[in-house]
Design an enzyme around this catalytic site. Sequence first.
Site, PDB file in Angstrom:
ATOM      1  N   TYR A 137      -8.336  -0.911  -0.545  1.00 41.67           N
ATOM      2  CA  TYR A 137      -8.317  -0.516   0.865  1.00 41.67           C
ATOM      3  C   TYR A 137      -7.355  -1.416   1.625  1.00 41.67           C
ATOM      4  O   TYR A 137      -7.613  -2.603   1.812  1.00 41.67           O
ATOM      5  CB  TYR A 137      -9.750  -0.641   1.398  1.00 41.67           C
ATOM      6  CG  TYR A 137      -9.995  -0.252   2.838  1.00 41.67           C
ATOM      7  CD1 TYR A 137      -9.036   0.367   3.627  1.00 41.67           C
ATOM      8  CD2 TYR A 137     -11.241  -0.513   3.402  1.00 41.67           C
ATOM      9  CE1 TYR A 137      -9.302   0.714   4.940  1.00 41.67           C
ATOM     10  CE2 TYR A 137     -11.527  -0.157   4.717  1.00 41.67           C
ATOM     11  CZ  TYR A 137     -10.542   0.450   5.480  1.00 41.67           C
ATOM     12  OH  TYR A 137     -10.802   0.798   6.788  1.00 41.67           O
ATOM     13  N   LYS A 165      -6.989   3.619  -0.467  1.00 40.37           N
ATOM     14  CA  LYS A 165      -7.188   4.053   0.918  1.00 40.37           C
ATOM     15  C   LYS A 165      -6.239   3.235   1.780  1.00 40.37           C
ATOM     16  O   LYS A 165      -6.342   2.014   1.825  1.00 40.37           O
ATOM     17  CB  LYS A 165      -8.628   3.845   1.378  1.00 40.37           C
ATOM     18  CG  LYS A 165      -8.869   4.230   2.834  1.00 40.37           C
ATOM     19  CD  LYS A 165     -10.309   3.954   3.242  1.00 40.37           C
ATOM     20  CE  LYS A 165     -10.592   4.448   4.655  1.00 40.37           C
ATOM     21  NZ  LYS A 165     -10.031   3.604   5.693  1.00 40.37           N
TER      22      LYS A 165
END
Length: 300
Positions: A137, A165
């Site tokens: 992320y 992400k």
Amino acid sequence: MNLHLSGMIPPVVSPLTPDHRPDIGAVERLTAHVRDGGASALFVLGSCGEGPTLEPGVASEITRAYVDAVAGSVPVLAGVGETSTERALRAGQDFEQIGVDALVLMAPMYFNADTDSAVIRHVTALAERTSLPLVVYNIPHLTHHPITPRALREIAAIDSVVALKESSGEWDTYAALADVAGAAGLRVFQGAEALIARSLAAGAHGAVPGIANVVPGLAARLVQAGLDGDTTLAAALQAQLDDVCAVYSSGFWLTSLKAALAELGIVGSTAGQALAPPDADGLNEVHRVLVAAGLVEVTA
């Protein structure tokens, strides 16, 4: 790792009672709301879920409540955002015992160490201490440690790393990381609402939009249109989603988001004690956005 993520994955908020305890009933309502809207998985304890700031026991209780509410119908991803690898290991092992399906790893957030080597060591340590799939992320404006293409190239070679992400909100950053992730066979997800349609047209596998807490159906239709290659429909739905994202301008973005959910009767508006709630003008703006989106009626 047999976790093939795709589609619209809402980063769900963490419902809290006025005394800052987990609101289990609200977890169940929000789970039903986003599942009925087309969520393909749930991401708990991200930025929307206040994961890096909740008291650890509260974070664990909320995670368990989401796992119970989902009851295996879709995967549950738990965010691990900590100041150190040691704390991240504790959290990751706790969430694995609770029964989540994957961990979403942010870069460590405190010491300004050499970024690439720190991130690589961090993810490697988590991969060695958990059997769960890992999602990397990138959210550098909050962690202050960007995940660079060089670091991602090394991280992507770890068997348990399955997805990226990317939430920088900057297209060039997204595109560079998506290229590396794609070449390594990772799934790629856009976390910035304004870039969803563009990212899907460029090959993203889905999106993780915070505004999906409020309008999961609209977000799911946008993602599906993009995955289907219908760029005209995706552009139209992106414009609608952008209009609803105006709710963020009502004050601090997270408390504004919770205020919108409170007006919809899904969760309460309580957030972390340091986070200012919207003032009267902000609440009026939240209401205006919801009315314009057809989610609530005009008040006299």
